[in-house]
Design an enzyme around this catalytic site. Structure first.
Site, mmCIF file in Angstrom:
data_model
loop_
_atom_site.group_PDB
_atom_site.id
_atom_site.type_symbol
_atom_site.label_atom_id
_atom_site.label_comp_id
_atom_site.label_asym_id
_atom_site.label_seq_id
_atom_site.Cartn_x
_atom_site.Cartn_y
_atom_site.Cartn_z
ATOM 1 N N GLU A 94 -2.979 -3.032 -2.408
ATOM 2 C CA GLU A 94 -4.094 -2.419 -1.672
ATOM 3 C C GLU A 94 -4.404 -1.016 -2.179
ATOM 4 O OE1 GLU A 94 -3.355 -2.029 2.532
ATOM 5 O OE2 GLU A 94 -5.396 -1.379 2.962
ATOM 6 N N LYS B 226 -7.038 2.471 -2.598
ATOM 7 C CA LYS B 226 -7.759 3.346 -1.673
ATOM 8 C C LYS B 226 -8.434 4.447 -2.471
ATOM 9 C CE LYS B 226 -6.871 5.603 2.762
ATOM 10 N NZ LYS B 226 -5.925 5.790 3.853
ATOM 11 N N TRP C 7 0.866 -1.176 0.000
ATOM 12 C CA TRP C 7 0.000 0.000 0.000
ATOM 13 C C TRP C 7 0.901 1.224 0.000
ATOM 14 C CZ3 TRP C 7 -0.314 3.875 3.895
ATOM 15 C CH2 TRP C 7 -1.233 4.904 3.579
ATOM 16 N N ASP D 281 -10.286 3.723 9.610
ATOM 17 C CA ASP D 281 -9.595 2.794 10.500
ATOM 18 C C ASP D 281 -10.071 2.776 11.948
ATOM 19 O OD1 ASP D 281 -7.385 1.723 8.715
ATOM 20 O OD2 ASP D 281 -7.143 3.867 8.446
ATOM 21 N N HIS E 295 -8.496 -6.463 4.449
ATOM 22 C CA HIS E 295 -8.155 -5.670 5.622
ATOM 23 C C HIS E 295 -9.498 -5.294 6.237
ATOM 24 C CE1 HIS E 295 -3.796 -4.006 5.090
ATOM 25 N NE2 HIS E 295 -3.840 -5.284 5.370
ATOM 26 N N ASP F 129 -9.473 -3.334 1.573
ATOM 27 C CA ASP F 129 -9.652 -2.799 2.917
ATOM 28 C C ASP F 129 -11.079 -2.257 2.997
ATOM 29 O OD1 ASP F 129 -9.716 -0.799 5.048
ATOM 30 O OD2 ASP F 129 -7.547 -1.031 5.173
ATOM 31 N N ASP G 33 -7.249 -4.334 10.172
ATOM 32 C CA ASP G 33 -6.481 -3.097 9.961
ATOM 33 C C ASP G 33 -7.236 -1.905 10.522
ATOM 34 O OD1 ASP G 33 -4.766 -1.128 9.225
ATOM 35 O OD2 ASP G 33 -5.242 -1.170 7.091
ATOM 36 N N ASP H 257 -12.527 8.768 8.229
ATOM 37 C CA ASP H 257 -11.520 7.861 8.766
ATOM 38 C C ASP H 257 -11.836 6.436 8.355
ATOM 39 O OD1 ASP H 257 -9.293 7.039 10.540
ATOM 40 O OD2 ASP H 257 -10.920 5.982 11.546
ATOM 41 N N HIS I 34 -11.803 1.492 2.617
ATOM 42 C CA HIS I 34 -11.165 2.231 1.523
ATOM 43 C C HIS I 34 -12.055 2.535 0.331
ATOM 44 C CE1 HIS I 34 -6.665 1.436 2.578
ATOM 45 N NE2 HIS I 34 -7.351 1.954 3.567
HETATM 46 C C1 RNT Z 1 -3.870 2.637 4.897
HETATM 47 C C2 RNT Z 1 -3.969 1.191 4.577
HETATM 48 C C3 RNT Z 1 -2.807 0.359 5.048
HETATM 49 C C4 RNT Z 1 -2.295 0.803 6.385
HETATM 50 C C5 RNT Z 1 -1.210 -0.058 6.923
HETATM 51 C C6 RNT Z 1 -0.474 0.626 8.021
HETATM 52 O O1 RNT Z 1 -4.952 3.327 4.470
HETATM 53 O O2 RNT Z 1 -5.152 0.675 5.069
HETATM 54 O O3 RNT Z 1 -3.157 -0.977 5.051
HETATM 55 O O4 RNT Z 1 -3.339 0.823 7.316
HETATM 56 O O5 RNT Z 1 -0.411 -0.470 5.905
HETATM 57 ZN ZN ZN Z 2 -5.457 -1.464 5.006
#
Ligand code: RNT
Ligand code: ZN
Length: 423
Positions: A230, A232, A189, A300, A290, A263, A330, A298, A266
């Site tokens: 990955e 986004k 990523w 995460d 993820h 993810d 994640d 956000d 994302h």
């Molecule tokens: C970031 C991605 C990635 C990170 C990690 C730290 O938007 O989700 O996976 O969270 O690599």
């Molecule tokens: Zn991620």
């Protein structure tokens, strides 16, 4: 103290639940057996707010983490101890997902010169405990992130620096996979992107494509390691343009026999990975999830139970993809106890997985095949309230893991003794 229910009650409730599921043709014993075969890869970076062990304080971070809860792990030994503690409070089958910024080299080593030797403490520990490892080169929080760019930088020296890091990560993954006897997934990523409207999108994507081509020149045995990419939609500071978009990586992966990492935080909020899995899995062999919880901008927040998470696990089950698609967590939160954040996410993911395994999916499929959408919807609602938690409690009990909120007592004890001493 959160006293756990006595064993007798747990067992009796389980027996009742077993009968309820049995009535729908679901074997709870089989579900629990399968549960123990599906690993969840825990993201080590929640342990210290994605800071790493390289002393990069003062360097811009491309992963914004808020909060200052005390007791973060300061080195590898503390972090491994924290992960062990978290795992002791979860009945799941565990792996660990590591970032390269958590290397422990004998002397300071540039990130793009790291080798598997610099992760020997992690590898030894994982081998002793029977955990598989997954890996990521950290393309962020580093002086060579020039204006937030790495593999897609306009500067060749910057791209070359990170290409070398990307190649190194694959070699490290290879050693991890070989030593531990389970394929190490190497995820890429990069945060590269622009806050405002780009004049030349194509240029950055050409650079990214070329960098990836170079990183992937060498071929590795898939049983030892494989790569996923990955994408986004946007990040803070890259609102207008993210070079590594989903389309970019999906097309790249499909064309080049690579995998993708999806993810759940994302995508646009109205999109869901639940719907993407079957589309991608038909045409791309390797998928890593993820699992995260997006809140507004956000991506995460700490994972908790809910329709999104349950739906994801149900999709894997119904599509026969449990064990074929890799599951990783994640998220990062520095405003609550970091070990608790891991445990909350692991237990949420585990419960959702068990819910899916216990779902009488055949009956839903049968109703749909017969065109009986009334029954499909009605059953879907009924199944939501089957006594999954009685099976979950029993699963925890037989795996020697605290039942119910009792895990919090263990956590508080750890906080007051071990974490409180980290000043
Ligand atoms: C970031 C991605 C990635 C990170 C990690 C730290 O938007 O989700 O996976 O969270 O690599
Ligand atoms: Zn991620």
């Amino acid at each position: 103290m959160y006293t756990k229910p006595d064993e007798d009650t747990i067992v009796k409730s389980y027996e009742t639940a077993r009968g309820r599921f049995g009535a729908f043709g679901v074997d709870t014993e089989k579900a629990m057996e399968q549960f123990k075969t599906i690993p969840i890869s825990l993201h080590n970076w929640q342990g210290d707010d994605v800071r790493g062990f390289e002393g990069m304080e003062g360097v811009a971070s491309q992963n914004l983490v808020t909060g200052n809860y005390p007791g973060a792990a300061r080195n590898g030994d503390e972090m491994r101890m924290d992960i062990d503690k978290a795992f002791s409070l979860s009945p799941c089958k565990h792996r660990v997902n590591l970032h390269s910024m958590y290397a422990e080299p004998a002397r300071p080593t540039p990130r793009n010169e790291l080798t598997a030797d610099d992760f020997s403490a992690w590898i030894r520990w994982a081998k002793e405990r029977g955990y598989g490892l997954d890996f990521n080169a950290s393309f962020f929080t580093h002086p060579m992130m020039i204006d937030g760019f790495s593999l897609a930088s306009r500067r060749k020296d910057v791209r070359d620096y990170w290409i070398k890091a990307g190649k190194g990560a694959r070699e490290i993954s290879k050693v991890m996979g070989e030593t531990l006897g389970t394929a190490c997934i190497n995820n890429i990523w990069v945060p590269d992107g622009l806050k405002d409207l780009p004049a030349n999108r194509m240029l950055y994507r050409e650079y990214l494509k070329d960098s990836l081509d170079q990183i992937f020149e060498k071929t590795f045995d898939h049983r030892v390691t494989y790569d996923v990419l990955e994408g986004k939609l946007f990040g803070i500071g890259t609102e207008c343009f993210t070079v590594g978009s989903h389309e970019f990586y999906l097309a790249y992966a499909a064309k080049n026999g690579k995998g993708v990492c999806m993810d759940t935080g994302h995508y646009h909020p109205t999109e869901t990975v639940v719907d993407k899995i079957s589309s991608v899995a038909l045409l791309v062999d390797d998928i890593l999830l993820h699992v995260s919880r997006g809140i507004r901008w956000d991506s995460d927040h700490v994972l908790i139970q809910g329709d999104d998470l349950t739906g994801l696990m149900q999709e894997l089950k119904r599509a026969g993809l449990f064990g074929k698609i890799a599951i990783g967590l994640d998220y990062f939160d520095a405003s609550i106890n970091r070990v608790a954040a891991w445990v909350i996410g692991l237990r949420a993911a585990g419960k959702a997985m068990l819910t899916a395994l216990l779902e009488p999916s055949d009956l839903l499929e049968k109703a749909e095949a017969e065109g009986d959408f009334t029954s499909r919807l009605a059953l879907l609602e009924e199944f939501k309230n089957l006594p999954v938690n009685a099976v979950w409690d029993y699963l925890c009990l037989v795996n020697g893991v605290p039942v119910g909120a009792a895990w919090l007592d263990v956590l508080k004890e750890y906080e007051n003794t071990i974490q409180a001493a980290r000043r």
